[in-house]
Each structure stands twice: as C-alpha cells, then as structure tokens.
Design a protein around this motif. Structure first.
Motif, PDB file in Angstrom:
ATOM      1  N   MET A 125       0.666  -1.213  -0.133  1.00 40.34           N
ATOM      2  CA  MET A 125      -0.035  -0.059  -0.135  1.00 40.34           C
ATOM      3  C   MET A 125       0.851   1.126   0.014  1.00 40.34           C
ATOM      4  O   MET A 125       0.303   2.410  -0.468  1.00 40.34           O
ATOM      5  N   ALA A 126       2.181   1.253   0.564  1.00 39.80           N
ATOM      6  CA  ALA A 126       2.883   2.254   0.630  1.00 39.80           C
ATOM      7  C   ALA A 126       3.440   2.743  -0.811  1.00 39.80           C
ATOM      8  O   ALA A 126       4.033   3.995  -1.065  1.00 39.80           O
ATOM      9  N   LEU A 127       3.465   1.734  -1.913  1.00 42.48           N
ATOM     10  CA  LEU A 127       3.751   2.273  -3.280  1.00 42.48           C
ATOM     11  C   LEU A 127       3.169   3.357  -3.567  1.00 42.48           C
ATOM     12  O   LEU A 127       3.460   4.267  -4.692  1.00 42.48           O
ATOM     13  N   THR A 128       1.807   3.743  -2.984  1.00 42.27           N
ATOM     14  CA  THR A 128       1.100   4.823  -3.660  1.00 42.27           C
ATOM     15  C   THR A 128       1.650   6.323  -3.106  1.00 42.27           C
ATOM     16  O   THR A 128       1.098   7.397  -3.590  1.00 42.27           O
ATOM     17  N   THR A 129       2.255   6.350  -2.064  1.00 43.17           N
ATOM     18  CA  THR A 129       2.853   7.348  -1.574  1.00 43.17           C
ATOM     19  C   THR A 129       4.226   7.641  -1.184  1.00 43.17           C
ATOM     20  O   THR A 129       4.794   8.391  -0.738  1.00 43.17           O
ATOM     21  N   GLU A 130       4.876   6.519  -1.669  1.00 46.33           N
ATOM     22  CA  GLU A 130       6.627   6.485  -1.377  1.00 46.33           C
ATOM     23  C   GLU A 130       7.149   7.234  -2.508  1.00 46.33           C
ATOM     24  O   GLU A 130       7.131   7.308  -3.695  1.00 46.33           O
ATOM     25  N   PRO A 131       8.201   8.371  -1.639  1.00 44.83           N
ATOM     26  CA  PRO A 131       8.741   9.495  -2.558  1.00 44.83           C
ATOM     27  C   PRO A 131       9.749   8.529  -3.737  1.00 44.83           C
ATOM     28  O   PRO A 131       9.698   8.893  -4.832  1.00 44.83           O
ATOM     29  N   ARG A 132      10.192   7.416  -3.376  1.00 48.50           N
ATOM     30  CA  ARG A 132      11.252   6.705  -4.130  1.00 48.50           C
ATOM     31  C   ARG A 132      10.449   6.285  -5.473  1.00 48.50           C
ATOM     32  O   ARG A 132      10.887   6.259  -6.790  1.00 48.50           O
ATOM     33  N   VAL A 133       9.330   6.005  -5.229  1.00 50.99           N
ATOM     34  CA  VAL A 133       8.096   5.493  -6.326  1.00 50.99           C
ATOM     35  C   VAL A 133       8.039   6.620  -7.327  1.00 50.99           C
ATOM     36  O   VAL A 133       8.220   6.583  -8.522  1.00 50.99           O
ATOM     37  N   TYR A 134       7.891   7.772  -6.719  1.00 44.40           N
ATOM     38  CA  TYR A 134       7.395   9.020  -7.647  1.00 44.40           C
ATOM     39  C   TYR A 134       8.749   9.472  -8.134  1.00 44.40           C
ATOM     40  O   TYR A 134       8.791  10.002  -9.596  1.00 44.40           O
ATOM     41  N   ALA A 135       9.927   9.282  -7.721  1.00 45.62           N
ATOM     42  CA  ALA A 135      11.348   9.629  -8.323  1.00 45.62           C
ATOM     43  C   ALA A 135      11.393   8.630  -9.554  1.00 45.62           C
ATOM     44  O   ALA A 135      11.924   9.250 -10.724  1.00 45.62           O
TER      45      ALA A 135
END
Length: 190
Positions: free
Chosen positions: A170-180
């Motif tokens: 569930m943290a995939l939607t808010t994790e800064p590294r994912v957005y990077a």
C-alpha cells in the motif's frame, strides 16, 4: 479484470471526447489490480480502434500482479480444502464468495503480449526487505505481490522494470522513491 478494463477503455474515450481542449498526451498509472485493469483497457482500446490509446505515451504499473498473486492461490487452496469436509463446507462456501476480480488474480490476467499503439510499459515491484536481492525479497515481495509477479509479464515492446526495497504494497502509492522512479521514466522518454 477484462470487463473492468473494457469499461475503462470506453470511459477514457468519453473523457477525451469531452475534454475542453485536444489532448496531446495521456499517462496511465495503476496500482495493484488497477495496473492490470489499465493494461486490459489499453488492449481493449486498441482492439476497438479507440482514439485515446494513440495519445497514451505510457502505462506505469505499481505492484501489479501480472503473473498472479500467491495470496489468491492460497485462498483457492483453503476454499478447496474446506469444501472437502462436511463440517467445514459451510466455511468453504463463505471463502468462495471472493470477488471475481480477486479470483482473476490466481494466475494473472493472461493478457496479450502486444503493447498497443507503442504505449510504453513501466512496471515497478517492491519488497518488504530493504535489499531487493535478499533471498526472501522475491518470496515475500511487498507483502501481497511477489517481486516476480510485479516485474515479469508477457508484454513485449518498450518495457522497463524497477525494483525498490523496503516498501510495503500500500505504501507504493505514497513513497517518494516511487515518484522519483516515475519521474525518471518520464524524463527518459522526452
């Protein structure tokens, strides 16, 4: 998944038709089953010769179980085991009430291998372990989807994958590294 993908394809076509200005580019991002539904929408949109896939540059799937989910396979095994005994059969009937969407995750969507209209596909998988190469990383994945299911798929064409450690599903939607990572993929294609 296929039914919802077909519905999404029609909704995207209607959205672009109603948009007040011409749409030059569309980017789709789907988390978990949402990524599978977006993949199905791309296939349905291309098969239906819809306009929106022609302006869609990329589909990003975050923790999407392209090859199925071990959680659903376990659910199916439990249901079958419960059904074998008269005493537990009522529990088996309750367990069998899982949604068709969840049942679709047993082996993955089995979608076409073609990437329609040259839509770039980017897939991202994560693990609970900080080290993506840890022996348990692929086994447990992000807690719901294994690393292999999130990063391997039948799609050919412009496909890239990334693996990140220490991120639950569930943290995939808010994790800064994912957005990077998404930003890096977008920068590469421009």
């Amino acid at each position: 998944i296929a039914d919802n993908g077909a519905r999404l394809a029609i909704l995207l076509e209607e959205l672009l038709a109603a948009w007040p200005e011409p749409v030059a580019e569309l980017l789709l991002i789907g988390h978990s089953m949402g990524g599978l539904i977006a993949r199905a929408a791309c296939e349905a949109g291309a098969a239906g010769d819809l306009h929106w896939p022609q302006v869609t540059s990329m589909l990003v799937c975050l923790g999407s179980p392209h090859l199925g989910s071990p959680v659903e396979r376990l659910g199916q095994a439990v249901t079958v085991a419960l059904d074998k005994h008269a005493i537990t059969a009522p529990l088996g009937k309750i367990a069998a009430k899982r949604s068709q969407g969840v049942k679709d995750l047993r082996h993955g969507p089995g979608a076409s291998a073609a990437t329609p209209h040259a839509i770039a596909l980017r897939v991202l998988g994560s693990t609970l372990t900080d080290d993506v190469d840890h022996p348990l990383a692929d086994w447990f994945g992000d807690g719901l989807v294994t690393m292999g299911s999130a990063t391997r798929h039948p799609v050919t064409g412009d496909v890239q994958s990334a693996r990140l450690g220490g991120i639950p599903h569930m943290a995939l939607t808010t994790e800064p590294r994912v957005y990077a990572q998404i930003k890096a993929w977008l920068t590469e294609t421009r």
